[in-house]
Scaffold this motif. Structure first.
Motif, short mmCIF file in Angstrom:
data_model
loop_
_atom_site.label_atom_id
_atom_site.label_comp_id
_atom_site.label_asym_id
_atom_site.label_seq_id
_atom_site.Cartn_x
_atom_site.Cartn_y
_atom_site.Cartn_z
N THR A 271 31.00 37.76 40.58
CA THR A 271 30.95 37.33 41.97
C THR A 271 30.36 38.43 42.86
OG1 THR A 271 33.23 38.04 42.18
CG2 THR A 271 32.86 35.70 41.79
N GLU A 272 30.47 39.66 42.39
CA GLU A 272 29.89 40.79 43.15
C GLU A 272 28.55 41.20 42.53
OE1 GLU A 272 32.59 43.51 44.83
OE2 GLU A 272 33.24 41.54 45.58
N GLY B 10 26.73 36.16 41.89
CA GLY B 10 27.10 34.74 41.88
C GLY B 10 26.89 34.05 40.55
N TYR C 26 28.97 32.66 38.19
CA TYR C 26 30.41 32.39 38.15
C TYR C 26 30.96 32.21 36.74
CZ TYR C 26 29.42 32.11 43.06
OH TYR C 26 28.98 32.42 44.33
N ASN D 32 32.04 35.47 35.70
CA ASN D 32 32.92 36.14 36.68
C ASN D 32 32.19 37.19 37.49
OD1 ASN D 32 35.33 34.76 36.57
ND2 ASN D 32 36.17 36.00 34.89
N GLY E 67 23.21 32.67 37.59
CA GLY E 67 23.47 33.22 38.91
C GLY E 67 22.20 33.48 39.67
N ASP F 202 36.51 40.68 36.18
CA ASP F 202 35.27 40.41 36.94
C ASP F 202 34.01 40.62 36.10
OD1 ASP F 202 36.84 39.90 39.18
OD2 ASP F 202 36.79 42.01 39.81
#
Lengths: 301, 301
Positions: free
Chosen positions: A73-74, A66, A68, A71, A55, A20
């Motif tokens: 996403t959080e 966000g 992406y 990675n 993001g 992530d």
């Protein structure tokens, strides 16, 4: 970078997006610490650190979500982590905005107070400097020029609506326009043959073919420039900036692209704007983002 | 007006446009002098004077040219004359910009930092406040929303290009759309009958008929709101203001108009803008310009 915008040192590190993307910020911190040790410098030698990020960036909180490609996403507490670990004031903005700041300050924007930057890449992004200030708007979406509607009945966009500039002027957008126009084009064209043969073509292929006078490719480029000229013209009609600067991978087509956008820009602007707003190519390439991001730190000077 | 925006006195004088409008500024000066005498006040009681003007305003020089309703075809040294005669600092901006300042400060703009004002009258004008500042752009054309191209193949505009918002959303624009659509409309309609009979109709007639469910009038209003929604949507996509405020005579149609513009605004904006930018009706009417003009004087405080 000095406060005057002179780059003192430049280096890059690998982006490890595994797990992530949790290694990205620690890797940046370790790299900066290593440099500080190497040159025997410490936090007092710096006014601040500036960063640009893909993001959705919360510039007040210094967080990103966000992104992406990373990675992320959080929610990432980038500012908090970097300030804690390095003790240097930190500012962040989104990648298109910092590129706009860089091009405005040291590039095609000639440090004017009213400059718009548009980047034509895998997507279409942008940043707006008006009356000397970078605009963010109510929810940080100011400058999202890629989602200006240029064709009410146009292609569906990833954002959920139709006819966004991005659907026709990003790298994939150019190819999308080519595929659409190929259905109604009957003449000879090497580019169209390649499409009909199921070959994967790129935006660069389209511009290369157009510059080699492929009649179908010229038609595709004309259509892309029509939409770009409409969007850029309406930015001119709305904000009357001194410069509208076009950068990003698609702009590698250079003056061949710019001159065609200019033609439609003139068609879609009223005389005073036509005469006072200039459509230019970006000058700094990737350096725009580096310079613009570092310039965010000037607020701490 | 106080520096907090409370109006202390309000009056109006006749506008004498004879002899190239040469009496206008002297008449204003005489009227102010008369008031000062009447209330035993002098220049020390004032921070400054603010003025809004039609035509092309040079805010730095304090001059106006091309205000044809005033017969001001030659350059008017308004600031120089008023400061010399009254000894009070003077600031001027164009009428749509000062109306934007007023609506932003004391009206529907709720004093937010990012507010756009559009006025739908005999023409379509506008003003943009971004990051707390009124925008002017390279040649003073920022906010000329009436000349945003909403229909590349649309009607010719007085500015020389085609498809300007003004050609379809000003008072005369609404009637122009009605005349165009009447050619292809075959059903029953009292409004269409009046047009076919050669009657002169107004924008108000169109909206009144639409509110009375005339099917042809509803189609005209829908088309006008489509273009307004496209323009307002793209202002949202570009600048993401907190509020986009619609005023001017055509906006007398109120929520009937606003709700239809909102529908197209939602169609033409991406989700974050749709959720953070609000389309509102102006609240101050003519007072917006008075308050906004006076607020220009705050720069001297």
């Amino acid at each position: 970078m000095t406060e005057d915008g002179e780059i003192q040192q430049k280096w890059s590190i690998e982006t490890n997006i595994l797990e992530d993307g949790r290694h990205i910020v620690p890797d940046i911190i370790a790299s900066i610490k290593h440099r500080l040790d190497l040159y025997d410098m410490d936090k007092e030698d710096f006014v601040g650190i500036g960063m640009g990020s893909p993001g959705s960036v919360d510039i007040a909180a210094g967080t990103v979500i966000g992104a992406y490609n990373l990675n992320w996403t959080e929610l990432q507490p980038v500012k908090e982590t970097i300030e804690r670990e390095l003790g240097i004031p930190f500012a962040i903005d989104n990648d298109a905005n910092v590129a706009a700041l860089g091009e405005r300050w040291k590039g095609a924007g000639e440090n004017e107070d009213d400059v718009i930057f548009i980047t034509l890449g895998t997507g279409v992004g942008g940043g707006i400097v008006a009356a000397g200030q970078l605009l963010h708007g109510a929810a940080g979406c100011a400058g999202e020029i890629g989602h200006v509607t240029v064709d009410p009945n146009g292609f569906e966009c990833t954002c959920g609506k139709r006819g966004c500039l991005e659907t026709v002027a990003s790298a994939t957008g150019v190819v999308r326009v080519a595929r659409q126009l190929s259905e109604e084009y009957a003449g000879p064209s090497d580019l169209k043959s390649r499409l009909d043969d199921g070959e994967d073509i790129s935006s660069k292929d389209v511009f290369d073919a157009a510059q080699a006078d492929d009649p179908f490719a010229l038609r595709v480029v004309d259509r892309v420039c029509f939409f770009l000229g409409l969007a850029v013209g309406n930015l001119g009609n709305t904000l009357n900036p001194t410069h509208i600067v076009i950068g990003g991978g698609v702009s590698a087509a250079g003056e061949f692209l710019r001159s065609r956008v200019q033609t439609y820009f003139e068609q879609f602007t009223f005389p005073q704007v036509r005469n006072s707003t200039h459509v230019k190519l970006a000058e700094l390439g990737n350096e725009a983002g580096v310079i613009g991001a570092a310039s965010l730190a000037r607020q701490f000077a």
